[in-house]
Design an enzyme around this catalytic site. Structure first.
Site, PDB file in Angstrom:
ATOM      1  N   GLY A  83       7.003 -88.171  18.075  1.00 14.98           N
ATOM      2  CA  GLY A  83       7.495 -89.200  17.146  1.00 14.98           C
ATOM      3  C   GLY A  83       8.259 -88.565  16.005  1.00 14.98           C
ATOM      4  O   GLY A  83       8.231 -87.345  15.805  1.00 14.98           O
ATOM      5  N   ASP A 245      11.864 -84.681  24.707  1.00 12.53           N
ATOM      6  CA  ASP A 245      12.084 -85.431  23.463  1.00 12.53           C
ATOM      7  C   ASP A 245      13.414 -85.065  22.822  1.00 12.53           C
ATOM      8  O   ASP A 245      13.869 -85.743  21.908  1.00 12.53           O
ATOM      9  CB  ASP A 245      10.947 -85.172  22.470  1.00 12.53           C
ATOM     10  CG  ASP A 245      10.651 -83.692  22.305  1.00 12.53           C
ATOM     11  OD1 ASP A 245      10.243 -83.070  23.304  1.00 12.53           O
ATOM     12  OD2 ASP A 245      10.849 -83.154  21.209  1.00 12.53           O
ATOM     13  N   ASN A 246      14.034 -84.005  23.290  1.00 12.55           N
ATOM     14  CA  ASN A 246      15.319 -83.598  22.728  1.00 12.55           C
ATOM     15  C   ASN A 246      16.474 -83.897  23.683  1.00 12.55           C
ATOM     16  O   ASN A 246      17.549 -83.321  23.556  1.00 12.55           O
ATOM     17  CB  ASN A 246      15.292 -82.109  22.385  1.00 12.55           C
ATOM     18  CG  ASN A 246      14.319 -81.814  21.255  1.00 12.55           C
ATOM     19  OD1 ASN A 246      14.091 -82.671  20.397  1.00 12.55           O
ATOM     20  ND2 ASN A 246      13.734 -80.634  21.254  1.00 12.55           N
TER      21      ASN A 246
HETATM   22  P1  AMP Z   1      11.637 -80.470  17.185  1.00 13.72           P
HETATM   23  O1  AMP Z   1      11.137 -79.092  17.448  1.00 13.72           O
HETATM   24  O2  AMP Z   1      12.597 -80.553  16.048  1.00 13.72           O
HETATM   25  O3  AMP Z   1      12.123 -81.153  18.412  1.00 13.72           O
HETATM   26  O4  AMP Z   1      10.387 -81.303  16.668  1.00 13.72           O
HETATM   27  C1  AMP Z   1       9.266 -81.593  17.465  1.00 13.72           C
HETATM   28  C2  AMP Z   1       8.356 -82.553  16.755  1.00 13.72           C
HETATM   29  O5  AMP Z   1       7.877 -81.972  15.535  1.00 13.72           O
HETATM   30  C3  AMP Z   1       9.001 -83.866  16.362  1.00 13.72           C
HETATM   31  O6  AMP Z   1       8.022 -84.858  16.535  1.00 13.72           O
HETATM   32  C4  AMP Z   1       9.322 -83.674  14.905  1.00 13.72           C
HETATM   33  O7  AMP Z   1       9.407 -84.870  14.188  1.00 13.72           O
HETATM   34  C5  AMP Z   1       8.138 -82.842  14.441  1.00 13.72           C
HETATM   35  N1  AMP Z   1       8.412 -82.051  13.238  1.00 13.72           N
HETATM   36  C6  AMP Z   1       9.235 -80.969  13.121  1.00 13.72           C
HETATM   37  N2  AMP Z   1       9.216 -80.488  11.860  1.00 13.72           N
HETATM   38  C7  AMP Z   1       8.369 -81.283  11.154  1.00 13.72           C
HETATM   39  C8  AMP Z   1       7.911 -81.309   9.797  1.00 13.72           C
HETATM   40  N3  AMP Z   1       8.324 -80.416   8.900  1.00 13.72           N
HETATM   41  N4  AMP Z   1       7.037 -82.278   9.447  1.00 13.72           N
HETATM   42  C9  AMP Z   1       6.598 -83.174  10.334  1.00 13.72           C
HETATM   43  N5  AMP Z   1       6.975 -83.202  11.612  1.00 13.72           N
HETATM   44  C10 AMP Z   1       7.855 -82.273  12.023  1.00 13.72           C
HETATM   45 MG    MG Z   2      13.396 -82.766  18.282  1.00 14.55          MG
END
Ligand code: AMP
Ligand code: MG
Length: 416
Positions: A83, A245-246
């Site tokens: 999420g 998710d990406n």
């Molecule tokens: P990502 O690696 O950017 O695809 O992120 C994977 C998940 O981690 C997603 O659900 C993001 O919203 C969450 N996420 C990444 N960085 C943060 C953060 N600093 N605080 C809260 N959630 C995060």
């Molecule tokens: Mg992401």
């Protein structure tokens, strides 16, 4: 300011989102504003570029109804509930010519999906996303775009204290393969069908009235993903974190965490510090696209016969990649000759200036140089780089050259 918001996503069943206001930033400051994109969206740049409070989430623009989206995803092959942990969708902006774009603030504080995260983003990774996503756009590769980066003046605690920032991301939608993973794991058949109908309405309206629309939907997504991954391969782009998710349903590049462009040709290239097995290496991207599509096919099983979608993906990928590679290696003969005739070009010299391939990409050493200066408060290096990246087919003495020492140890990081 000419915002024109609609909120069709919030008409989906309520399991798909939570209403969530962005956090109030103490003293936001504009770092970079994309006037060209603002103009394309029909927004008033003059007013907006002096309104950092809007892009920090401190003041909600007229008509915004912020929410965070729910999704799950297979991360390095393993299912996880995710999420928007640090993002809110302000709404869907409708341009004067009727196009619909999600306007999302990334880094605007905690949400119900934050888990242990702080909900924040820091300046340099957000500028990195801005630079690379805008370069991808100029290269003609479908991508989310970056409208603004603002400093929040909040400290962000990572390995050291960093400057908090918010990036405004513009996307055709934020519906991911992971949104379907989520519907499949936690929703009812009705929820899944609602999401599929919504995705079809939003991205493939031409199949809305067909009999086997959910199977066709999967096939259409396969085509978009195949075309996208082929484009990545053709420019040497390594996404780095192709978790489901990406992967956006509409076939745009999304999530510019650990991505980077390859300098020296090596099919095993991996930049991400956490990808120790090379799952998302350059050479694996096409088959990971198929793996992700299989997860979408599985999620759709209750409503669609998934047929030969994966085979279709492989065929489309091969066709796109081969055509693209041929174009990279061959002279577009007819086009070149007629342009030479039109331009009254010198016959001999024309052939030494053929423009078939990008000459400027966001090379790692140049991106790092721009970010290092930005970290010291000097944004001029970044602006110069962005200007060169806008015209990727024009040779640049400064930006076209590979790094002098091969930087085989270039490392990138997720979730920064
Ligand atoms: P990502 O690696 O950017 O695809 O992120 C994977 C998940 O981690 C997603 O659900 C993001 O919203 C969450 N996420 C990444 N960085 C943060 C953060 N600093 N605080 C809260 N959630 C995060
Ligand atoms: Mg992401």
């Amino acid at each position: 300011m000419s915002w024109n918001f609609e909120h069709t996503y919030s008409e989906l069943p309520e399991i798909f989102f939570r209403e969530q206001k962005p956090e109030v930033a103490p003293a936001p400051k504009m770092v970079i504003f994309n006037e060209e994109l603002a103009a394309d969206l029909g927004l008033n740049s003059d007013e907006l570029k002096n309104s950092p409070e809007i892009f920090a989430g401190t003041v909600l623009p007229h008509g915004a109804k912020p929410l965070s989206q729910a999704y799950a995803g297979y991360q390095f092959g393993h299912f996880a509930m995710l999420g928007d942990g640090r993002a809110v969708l302000l709404g869907e902006h409708i341009t004067p010519d009727g196009r619909r774009f999600d306007i999302q603030l990334k880094g605007s504080g905690r949400t119900p999906f934050s888990r242990n995260g702080d909900g924040y983003a820091s300046l340099l990774p957000m500028l990195r996303e801005y630079i690379i996503s805008e370069a991808m756009h100029a290269l003609g590769i479908p991508t989310t775009r970056s409208l603004a980066v603002v400093l929040t003046r909040t400290d962000v605690f990572r390995e050291k204290i960093l400057q908090g920032a918010v990036l405004t991301r513009v996307a055709s939608s934020h519906i991911r393969v992971g949104t379907f993973d989520y519907a499949s794991a936690f929703g009812t058949r009705t929820d899944l069908q609602a999401l599929a109908d919504y995705s079809i309405w939003r991205h493939f309206p031409e199949i809305q009235d067909t009999e086997n629309k959910y199977s066709l939907f999967l096939k259409k997504v396969a085509e978009r993903q195949a075309a996208l991954v082929a484009k990545w391969q053709l420019v040497g782009f390594v996404h780095g974190v192709m978790n489901t998710d990406n992967m956006s349903i509409c076939g745009e590049t999304i999530d510019y965490g650990p991505c980077a462009f390859m300098d020296t040709y090596d099919p095993d290239t991996v930049f991400s510090s956490i990808d120790t097995e090379g799952r998302y290496a350059y050479k694996n991207q096409p088959k990971i696209g198929a793996w992700n599509l299989s997860r979408l096919a599985e999620a759709l099983l209750p409503i669609a016969s998934t047929g030969d979608a994966i085979k279709h993906y492989h065929e489309c990928y091969k066709k796109n990649w081969l055509n693209g590679m041929r174009a990279k290696m061959e002279t577009p003969i007819e086009e070149t000759l007629s342009k030479m005739e039109q331009d009254k070009s010198d016959y001999t010299n024309s052939f030494s200036h053929l423009k078939q391939n990008p000459k400027v990409i966001p090379r790692n050493h140049k991106v790092e140089e721009a970010l290092a200066a930005a970290g010291q408060g000097d944004f001029s290096v970044m602006h110069k780089l962005l200007a060169a990246l806008k015209n990727p087919y024009i040779h640049s003495e400064e930006y076209s050259h590979p790094p002098t020492a091969t930087c085989c140890n270039y490392k990138t990081f997720c979730g920064t």
